[in-house]
Motif scaffolding. Structure first.
Motif: not given
Length: 157
Positions: A6, A58, A60-61, A121-125
């Motif tokens: 990101r 998105t 991101t990847s 991971d795309e949703n990793e915080s």
């Protein structure tokens, strides 16, 4: 070989006092087609050639393959690159469990500073430091390959 990252603009230079390293990077592109960019880079005292695929929806990847080459090889390949060689300093800053790479651009992109964070991971915080500005993930104009062709100095608000 999938890169998940990101991107953010940087709103202050406070990151410099937190940096664990600072490295000069000079890079160019043999191909800037968004489907497959081919980058040549001299980072400090090492050379690299990198191929990146098209980003997902998105932004991101994307596929990424990189191989270390000699500085002499990288320097020779930079002479074959498309117009628009990038020159920047990269700062590495550890925040929580992640490392931010902050690129401070010079030359035709002077005044632009971008932070990137690689994720598993795309949703990793992840933690956001106070110097982090708005997110620009997926905004093509902030890709290095595009900055080489359409530098920051020519942007009109």
């Amino acid at each position: 070989m999938i890169e998940i990252e990101r991107k953010f603009l940087v709103k202050s230079d406070d990151y410099k006092s937190e940096a664990t390293s600072k490295t000069r990077i000079v890079q160019g592109f043999l191909n800037t087609d968004p489907s497959r960019t081919v980058r040549v880079r001299i980072k400090g005292d090492a050379g690299f050639i990198t191929i990146k695929g098209k980003s997902n929806a998105t932004g991101t990847s994307r596929f990424e393959w990189e191989k270390e080459i000699s500085v002499e090889e990288a320097d020779a390949l930079l002479k074959l690159c498309e117009k628009g060689i990038l020159d920047k300093y990269r700062y590495e800053i550890t925040v929580g469990n992640h490392v931010y790479e902050v690129d401070e651009f010079f030359g035709d992109n002077e005044g632009l500073t971008i932070a990137e964070i690689e994720l598993n991971d795309e949703n990793e915080s992840f933690q956001k430091p106070t110097w982090l500005g708005i997110e620009v993930t997926g905004e093509i104009k902030y890709y290095n390959s595009q900055l080489s062709k359409h530098p920051f100095k020519n942007w009109v608000d």
